[in-house]
Design a protein around this motif. Structure first.
Motif, PDB file in Angstrom:
ATOM      1  N   GLY A   1      40.156 -62.193 -92.438  1.00 49.73           N
ATOM      2  CA  GLY A   1      40.753 -62.605 -91.329  1.00 49.73           C
ATOM      3  C   GLY A   1      40.358 -61.842 -90.136  1.00 49.73           C
ATOM      4  N   PRO A   2      40.708 -62.142 -88.841  1.00 48.01           N
ATOM      5  CA  PRO A   2      40.203 -61.527 -87.471  1.00 48.01           C
ATOM      6  C   PRO A   2      41.026 -60.074 -87.359  1.00 48.01           C
ATOM      7  CG  PRO A   2      41.684 -63.448 -87.039  1.00 48.01           C
ATOM      8  CD  PRO A   2      41.354 -63.541 -88.530  1.00 48.01           C
ATOM      9  N   GLU A   3      42.330 -60.002 -87.800  1.00 53.97           N
ATOM     10  CA  GLU A   3      43.048 -58.848 -87.876  1.00 53.97           C
ATOM     11  C   GLU A   3      42.338 -57.606 -88.222  1.00 53.97           C
ATOM     12  OE1 GLU A   3      44.009 -61.496 -89.676  1.00 53.97           O
ATOM     13  OE2 GLU A   3      45.471 -62.367 -88.417  1.00 53.97           O
ATOM     14  N   LEU A   4      41.312 -57.819 -89.317  1.00 57.61           N
ATOM     15  CA  LEU A   4      40.665 -56.473 -89.501  1.00 57.61           C
ATOM     16  C   LEU A   4      39.287 -56.478 -88.600  1.00 57.61           C
ATOM     17  CD1 LEU A   4      40.027 -54.176 -91.368  1.00 57.61           C
ATOM     18  CD2 LEU A   4      38.380 -55.754 -92.683  1.00 57.61           C
ATOM     19  N   ARG A   5      39.379 -55.200 -87.923  1.00 55.62           N
ATOM     20  CA  ARG A   5      38.135 -54.742 -87.171  1.00 55.62           C
ATOM     21  C   ARG A   5      37.521 -53.580 -87.677  1.00 55.62           C
ATOM     22  NH1 ARG A   5      41.115 -55.306 -81.270  1.00 55.62           N
ATOM     23  NH2 ARG A   5      42.787 -56.772 -82.048  1.00 55.62           N
TER      24      ARG A   5
END
Length: 357
Positions: free
Chosen positions: A296-300
């Protein structure tokens, strides 16, 4: 009868004296200037306050670093150390990071490990669960401080902290973000990777590598059957034996695997920081595990190709002279390009609305 010196000799002496005095004066000015540069470079835009945190019947001596202006409450970054006897500032290593985070409006909290800087206890007696409990108590303390926004508390941790951060999140569902710097995943695989990387770096032969791997396997067998330190010393050849305290620490923690706890970070914004010259951690494995368990987009993910494990510039860390001079005269320049800025921008991107846990 005394003989007067020749006039030319006297003149030359006066010139030499004047030259020496001028040189001494110039060196004094240079030393004062360099000293001023060092003082200036080690002055940070922070308000640091010594704090005392109660944990398990003990006290933790810490530092709360606040932005230079304003009255708060400020969102907070709680620092979780890597391996070793680390004090609250990590020998000042943290201060450039704290300053950068303060520019995003964040405070930072850190404390001496047990047994460091006169603190009671011994960090080598801790398990990763003990360290997570310690951090949870620090977070509970922080939530009662008027300077801290209790609804915006997150974590920063490096290396060994990779086993601690997800455990804290499991205990503290109010954790709002995580910055994970060069985190390890599996203790055994990390150790093997580190061993082989250092052997390659040192130009070890195939025979030397094979001998080192056999020695490592002997150590693992001893750990798996909970052998004593005396058994370890008798069984393993070599002058670089672990101390009894270190053997105890490794015995209690060698089964650590972050994959078991990482799902606790699902839905939490995570900045995963990876170095291009990491001899300690297999960054490819770390990234793959984080991406698999935290979809998901929470991990960068941020890569720094010129960085070492500690996110120092690889070219600087590889030279003791450059490392010393940069540390003295440009400590912010120790870090890989973009490292400080990217963390600040990550925090700024999270917004300013407090969410009460």
């Amino acid at each position: 009868m005394r003989t007067r010196p020749k006039r030319g000799t006297s003149t030359r002496r006066r010139k030499v004296v004047r030259t020496l005095l001028a040189t001494a004066a110039a060196l004094a000015v240079l030393a004062a200037s360099l000293g001023g540069v060092v003082v200036w470079q080690h002055s940070y835009d922070l308000r640091e306050r010594a704090v005392t945190i109660r944990h398990g019947g003990r006290v933790l001596d810490g530092v709360l670093a606040l932005p230079p202006q304003g009255e708060g409450p400020y969102p907070l970054v709680v620092f979780v150390h890597g391996d070793g006897p680390v004090d609250a500032t990590h020998d000042t290593f943290y201060r450039p990071i704290w300053e950068s985070l303060a520019r995003a409006g964040y405070a930072s909290l850190s404390w001496n490990k047990p047994g460091v800087g006169g603190a009671p206890g011994d960090w080598l007696d801790q398990t990763m669960d003990d360290r997570a409990d310690e951090a949870a108590d620090a977070i509970a303390w922080a939530r009662d401080q008027p300077d801290v926004d209790r609804g915006r508390i997150g974590l920063w941790g490096a290396s060994q902290a990779g086993w601690v951060l997800p455990k804290i999140a499991a205990r503290e569902p109010g954790v709002r973000f995580v910055i994970a710097v060069s985190p390890a995943v599996n203790w055994h695989r990390q150790g093997r990777y580190n061993l082989l990387a250092e052997l390659r770096e040192g130009g070890a032969s195939a025979a030397e590598t094979a001998a080192a791997l056999r020695r490592r396997q002997t150590v693992l067998d001893l750990l798996r059957r909970d052998a004593s330190h005396q058994e370890y010393v008798r069984a393993v050849d070599g002058p670089d034996h672990m101390t009894a305290a270190r053997w105890r620490f490794v015995s209690r923690n060698h089964t650590a695997d972050a994959a078991a706890d990482l799902p606790a970070l699902r839905g939490v914004p995570v900045l995963l920081v990876l170095a291009g010259h990491d001899l300690n951690v297999d960054t490819a494995e770390t990234e793959a595990v984080y991406r698999r368990l935290l979809p998901g987009p929470e991990l960068r993910v941020a890569h720094y190709s010129d960085a070492s494990h500690s996110l120092l510039r690889h070219d600087v860390e590889g030279s003791s002279i450059r490392l010393t001079l940069t540390g003295l005269f440009a400590p912010r320049g120790l870090f890989a390009e973009g490292f400080l800025t990217d963390q600040r921008e990550f925090l700024a991107s999270l917004g300013t609305r407090a969410t009460q846990p």
